[in-house]
Design a protein around this motif. Structure first.
Motif, PDB file in Angstrom:
ATOM      1  N   ARG A 369     -31.096  34.905  28.699  1.00  0.00           N
ATOM      2  CA  ARG A 369     -31.558  35.066  27.320  1.00  0.00           C
ATOM      3  C   ARG A 369     -32.367  33.883  26.818  1.00  0.00           C
ATOM      4  O   ARG A 369     -32.821  33.882  25.663  1.00  0.00           O
ATOM      5  CB  ARG A 369     -30.355  35.298  26.402  1.00  0.00           C
ATOM      6  N   ILE A 370     -32.589  32.864  27.666  1.00  0.00           N
ATOM      7  CA  ILE A 370     -33.395  31.722  27.238  1.00  0.00           C
ATOM      8  C   ILE A 370     -34.824  32.160  26.959  1.00  0.00           C
ATOM      9  O   ILE A 370     -35.454  31.722  25.996  1.00  0.00           O
ATOM     10  CB  ILE A 370     -33.341  30.600  28.299  1.00  0.00           C
ATOM     11  N   GLY A 371     -35.367  33.030  27.819  1.00  0.00           N
ATOM     12  CA  GLY A 371     -36.678  33.585  27.541  1.00  0.00           C
ATOM     13  C   GLY A 371     -37.855  32.760  28.006  1.00  0.00           C
ATOM     14  O   GLY A 371     -39.004  33.125  27.752  1.00  0.00           O
ATOM     15  N   VAL A 372     -37.602  31.624  28.673  1.00  0.00           N
ATOM     16  CA  VAL A 372     -38.677  30.798  29.232  1.00  0.00           C
ATOM     17  C   VAL A 372     -38.429  30.729  30.733  1.00  0.00           C
ATOM     18  O   VAL A 372     -37.547  29.988  31.191  1.00  0.00           O
ATOM     19  CB  VAL A 372     -38.695  29.384  28.618  1.00  0.00           C
ATOM     20  N   PRO A 373     -39.149  31.509  31.541  1.00  0.00           N
ATOM     21  CA  PRO A 373     -38.815  31.649  32.963  1.00  0.00           C
ATOM     22  C   PRO A 373     -38.697  30.339  33.715  1.00  0.00           C
ATOM     23  O   PRO A 373     -37.759  30.152  34.506  1.00  0.00           O
ATOM     24  CB  PRO A 373     -39.967  32.508  33.508  1.00  0.00           C
ATOM     25  N   GLU A 374     -39.623  29.403  33.488  1.00  0.00           N
ATOM     26  CA  GLU A 374     -39.553  28.152  34.242  1.00  0.00           C
ATOM     27  C   GLU A 374     -38.328  27.326  33.882  1.00  0.00           C
ATOM     28  O   GLU A 374     -37.755  26.630  34.734  1.00  0.00           O
ATOM     29  CB  GLU A 374     -40.822  27.320  34.051  1.00  0.00           C
ATOM     30  N   VAL A 375     -37.884  27.403  32.612  1.00  0.00           N
ATOM     31  CA  VAL A 375     -36.661  26.709  32.210  1.00  0.00           C
ATOM     32  C   VAL A 375     -35.454  27.365  32.869  1.00  0.00           C
ATOM     33  O   VAL A 375     -34.539  26.689  33.360  1.00  0.00           O
ATOM     34  CB  VAL A 375     -36.515  26.702  30.675  1.00  0.00           C
ATOM     35  N   GLN A 376     -35.435  28.686  32.899  1.00  0.00           N
ATOM     36  CA  GLN A 376     -34.331  29.404  33.522  1.00  0.00           C
ATOM     37  C   GLN A 376     -34.228  29.067  35.012  1.00  0.00           C
ATOM     38  O   GLN A 376     -33.135  28.795  35.528  1.00  0.00           O
ATOM     39  CB  GLN A 376     -34.532  30.906  33.343  1.00  0.00           C
ATOM     40  N   GLU A 377     -35.365  29.068  35.704  1.00  0.00           N
ATOM     41  CA  GLU A 377     -35.361  28.774  37.140  1.00  0.00           C
ATOM     42  C   GLU A 377     -34.919  27.339  37.400  1.00  0.00           C
ATOM     43  O   GLU A 377     -34.136  27.067  38.325  1.00  0.00           O
ATOM     44  CB  GLU A 377     -36.749  29.023  37.717  1.00  0.00           C
ATOM     45  N   HIS A 378     -35.411  26.407  36.593  1.00  0.00           N
ATOM     46  CA  HIS A 378     -35.030  25.009  36.763  1.00  0.00           C
ATOM     47  C   HIS A 378     -33.541  24.813  36.515  1.00  0.00           C
ATOM     48  O   HIS A 378     -32.859  24.095  37.257  1.00  0.00           O
ATOM     49  CB  HIS A 378     -35.841  24.131  35.809  1.00  0.00           C
ATOM     50  N   LEU A 379     -33.028  25.466  35.483  1.00  0.00           N
ATOM     51  CA  LEU A 379     -31.614  25.337  35.153  1.00  0.00           C
ATOM     52  C   LEU A 379     -30.741  25.800  36.312  1.00  0.00           C
ATOM     53  O   LEU A 379     -29.788  25.113  36.700  1.00  0.00           O
ATOM     54  CB  LEU A 379     -31.306  26.142  33.899  1.00  0.00           C
ATOM     55  N   MET A 380     -31.044  26.952  36.870  1.00  0.00           N
ATOM     56  CA  MET A 380     -30.230  27.456  37.970  1.00  0.00           C
ATOM     57  C   MET A 380     -30.339  26.556  39.194  1.00  0.00           C
ATOM     58  O   MET A 380     -29.360  26.367  39.927  1.00  0.00           O
ATOM     59  CB  MET A 380     -30.628  28.888  38.312  1.00  0.00           C
ATOM     60  N   ALA A 381     -31.512  25.960  39.429  1.00  0.00           N
ATOM     61  CA  ALA A 381     -31.668  25.031  40.556  1.00  0.00           C
ATOM     62  C   ALA A 381     -30.816  23.785  40.357  1.00  0.00           C
ATOM     63  O   ALA A 381     -30.192  23.275  41.304  1.00  0.00           O
ATOM     64  CB  ALA A 381     -33.140  24.652  40.725  1.00  0.00           C
ATOM     65  N   VAL A 382     -30.771  23.284  39.120  1.00  0.00           N
ATOM     66  CA  VAL A 382     -29.947  22.098  38.831  1.00  0.00           C
ATOM     67  C   VAL A 382     -28.472  22.428  38.998  1.00  0.00           C
ATOM     68  O   VAL A 382     -27.696  21.619  39.541  1.00  0.00           O
ATOM     69  CB  VAL A 382     -30.238  21.576  37.411  1.00  0.00           C
ATOM     70  N   ILE A 383     -28.048  23.597  38.549  1.00  0.00           N
ATOM     71  CA  ILE A 383     -26.649  24.001  38.717  1.00  0.00           C
ATOM     72  C   ILE A 383     -26.284  24.075  40.200  1.00  0.00           C
ATOM     73  O   ILE A 383     -25.193  23.656  40.619  1.00  0.00           O
ATOM     74  CB  ILE A 383     -26.391  25.340  38.008  1.00  0.00           C
ATOM     75  N   GLU A 384     -27.207  24.579  41.011  1.00  0.00           N
ATOM     76  CA  GLU A 384     -26.979  24.613  42.462  1.00  0.00           C
ATOM     77  C   GLU A 384     -26.772  23.199  43.012  1.00  0.00           C
ATOM     78  O   GLU A 384     -25.875  22.958  43.835  1.00  0.00           O
ATOM     79  CB  GLU A 384     -28.164  25.281  43.164  1.00  0.00           C
ATOM     80  N   ARG A 385     -27.578  22.258  42.552  1.00  0.00           N
ATOM     81  CA  ARG A 385     -27.440  20.867  43.022  1.00  0.00           C
ATOM     82  C   ARG A 385     -26.132  20.260  42.551  1.00  0.00           C
ATOM     83  O   ARG A 385     -25.486  19.504  43.292  1.00  0.00           O
ATOM     84  CB  ARG A 385     -28.620  20.024  42.522  1.00  0.00           C
ATOM     85  N   GLU A 386     -25.734  20.579  41.320  1.00  0.00           N
ATOM     86  CA  GLU A 386     -24.457  20.062  40.806  1.00  0.00           C
ATOM     87  C   GLU A 386     -23.301  20.570  41.676  1.00  0.00           C
ATOM     88  O   GLU A 386     -22.395  19.797  42.025  1.00  0.00           O
ATOM     89  CB  GLU A 386     -24.265  20.521  39.360  1.00  0.00           C
ATOM     90  N   LEU A 387     -23.330  21.838  42.020  1.00  0.00           N
ATOM     91  CA  LEU A 387     -22.266  22.395  42.840  1.00  0.00           C
ATOM     92  C   LEU A 387     -22.260  21.762  44.215  1.00  0.00           C
ATOM     93  O   LEU A 387     -21.188  21.470  44.782  1.00  0.00           O
ATOM     94  CB  LEU A 387     -22.441  23.908  42.965  1.00  0.00           C
ATOM     95  N   ALA A 388     -23.434  21.533  44.785  1.00  0.00           N
ATOM     96  CA  ALA A 388     -23.523  20.927  46.118  1.00  0.00           C
ATOM     97  C   ALA A 388     -23.022  19.487  46.096  1.00  0.00           C
ATOM     98  O   ALA A 388     -22.479  19.008  47.094  1.00  0.00           O
ATOM     99  CB  ALA A 388     -24.963  20.981  46.619  1.00  0.00           C
ATOM    100  N   GLY A 389     -23.166  18.808  44.961  1.00  0.00           N
ATOM    101  CA  GLY A 389     -22.734  17.424  44.860  1.00  0.00           C
ATOM    102  C   GLY A 389     -21.251  17.248  44.701  1.00  0.00           C
ATOM    103  O   GLY A 389     -20.738  16.132  44.803  1.00  0.00           O
ATOM    104  N   GLY A 390     -20.540  18.316  44.415  1.00  0.00           N
ATOM    105  CA  GLY A 390     -19.078  18.246  44.339  1.00  0.00           C
ATOM    106  C   GLY A 390     -18.549  17.471  43.164  1.00  0.00           C
ATOM    107  O   GLY A 390     -17.408  17.015  43.167  1.00  0.00           O
ATOM    108  N   GLY A 391     -19.381  17.277  42.116  1.00  0.00           N
ATOM    109  CA  GLY A 391     -18.901  16.586  40.910  1.00  0.00           C
ATOM    110  C   GLY A 391     -19.002  15.094  40.959  1.00  0.00           C
ATOM    111  O   GLY A 391     -18.481  14.411  40.096  1.00  0.00           O
ATOM    112  N   GLU A 392     -19.700  14.557  41.935  1.00  0.00           N
ATOM    113  CA  GLU A 392     -19.805  13.087  42.049  1.00  0.00           C
ATOM    114  C   GLU A 392     -20.906  12.570  41.124  1.00  0.00           C
ATOM    115  O   GLU A 392     -21.859  13.257  40.838  1.00  0.00           O
ATOM    116  CB  GLU A 392     -20.109  12.718  43.494  1.00  0.00           C
TER     117      GLU A 392
END
Length: 392
Positions: A369-392
């Motif tokens: 619902r953000i409505g800005v595709p590049e922001v949505q794609e970037h956000l999901m990519a950052v979340i993927e990196r956060e998960l891969a980092g294990g919270g460090e």
């Protein structure tokens, strides 16, 4: 989960809140002032500061200018202008007053107010983009106002990154009949601290969507306050946050329904990963006696991904009239759904990938619902990196 849909409260104000709220305290009674001296230096025992690590934020409460600035980059669609106002000129616009000491200091000592103007009846094909970057651990007083004219349609994206202590006042003035989307992204380095007051003033029959995306910073505390200048206004507050070990991410909202026949809908979702990860969400909705026909709802969900993380969620609903369309709130904090993980793993999906899919699904409804595709794609990519980092 706590869910309440009150109908026609009895005479006088009715308050329903999380168990941790001060009994019978009205959100309308909080101080609002342009004078720094009207706010005492917080010690962390006050109701509005008790979740916040104020011992890490002493510089934000000093009543003095610093002269420091962030690097500023902007991209303005045709017809949009950028100018500077003095603080007295800004106050003459009829803007809301600061509601805590840090915001009052930022308003008083910013040295000027950046004004982004979207003309009446404009329909922007591209978003207004502003990127603010810190390069040193200095306290910066930031002051920005976005004014959108009558019947205009505009999206504004504000991004924060780098290293800084940033104290911010951001005001959105949405003209009658306008449609405004404001996306604010906090992607600071871990050493940064950010305190912000975001004021959204919704005009008659205007529609405003405020979206907070907080993915970085040592301490981030955003207060989003919404008010209405006439009937028919609509506000949607959306938020996504992901806290790692050592981070404190705090979002507070106050929706002040004073005009009749207005609506508001708030939905924030957060994930926490890593020991000492901390999030706070406080949602205050006040329906005043004059706000007949109000329709409001607020929702907060938190997903705990590891031991040692803590999420506080406090919805508050205060009603002074029974002549409303509807009002309610819900809040829940929990761990992974074991059944979802089992379902995915039973179909040959490795556990790590199954966890990522569950988290993506958790956030997907808000992100879409953000409505800005590049922001949505970037956000999901950052979340993927956060998960891969294990919270460090």
């Amino acid at each position: 989960m706590s869910l309440l849909t009150p109908q026609r409260p009895s005479e006088g104000a009715h308050t329903h809140s999380g168990a941790t709220m001060v009994p019978d305290a009205s959100r309308a009674e909080r101080t609002a002032s342009f004078e720094v001296a009207d706010f005492p230096v917080p010690h962390g025992r006050e109701e509005e500061w008790r979740f916040t690590p104020v011992d890490r934020l002493g510089a934000f409460f000093r009543d003095e200018p610093t002269g420091a600035c962030l690097q500023w980059e902007e991209s303005l669609p045709e017809g949009v202008t950028l100018s500077t106002l003095s603080v007295p000129q800004w106050r003459d616009l009829g803007v809301p007053a600061p509601q805590d000491r840090a915001a009052a200091a930022a308003a008083a000592h910013s040295g000027g107010v950046a004004l982004v103007d979207v003309p009446a009846e404009a329909e922007l094909a591209e978003p207004v983009r502003i990127r603010l970057t810190g390069t040193e651990q200095d306290l910066v007083h930031g002051h920005l106002t976005v004014r959108v004219g009558r019947f205009a349609r505009a999206t504004v994206v504000i991004e924060h990154a780098g290293v800084a202590d940033y104290s911010e006042v951001l005001t959105v003035l949405a003209g009658d009949g306008s449609h405004v989307t404001l996306v604010t992204v906090q992607e600071w380095d871990d050493a940064s601290h950010h305190l912000g007051q975001h004021d959204v003033v919704v005009g008659r029959d205007a529609t405003v969507r405020h979206i907070a995306v907080t993915l970085g910073g040592g301490v981030v505390r955003l207060n989003t306050n919404t008010s209405y200048t006439g009937p028919g206004g609509s506000f949607e507050g959306l938020g996504v946050y992901f806290a790692d070990a050592g981070q404190h991410l705090e979002h507070r909202l106050f929706v002040d329904h004073e005009a009749p026949h207005c609506r508001s809908n708030v939905e924030y979702k957060g994930a926490l990963q890593g020991e000492t990860a901390r999030t706070v969400w406080v949602g205050d909705v006040l329906i005043r006696a004059s706000a007949e026909g109000t329709d409001t709802y607020e929702l907060n969900r938190n997903l705990i991904l590891s031991d040692g993380a803590r999420a506080d969620s406090v919805p508050n609903l205060e009603i002074e009239t029974g002549e409303i369309e509807g009002a309610g709130h819900a809040s829940a904090t929990g761990r992974f759904d074991d059944e979802q993980l089992f379902y995915l793993q039973a179909r040959g999906i490795p556990e790590d990938e199954a966890r990522r899919l569950v988290v993506r699904g958790f956030f997907a409804g808000v992100v879409a619902r953000i409505g800005v595709p590049e922001v949505q794609e970037h956000l999901m990519a950052v979340i993927e990196r956060e998960l891969a980092g294990g919270g460090e």
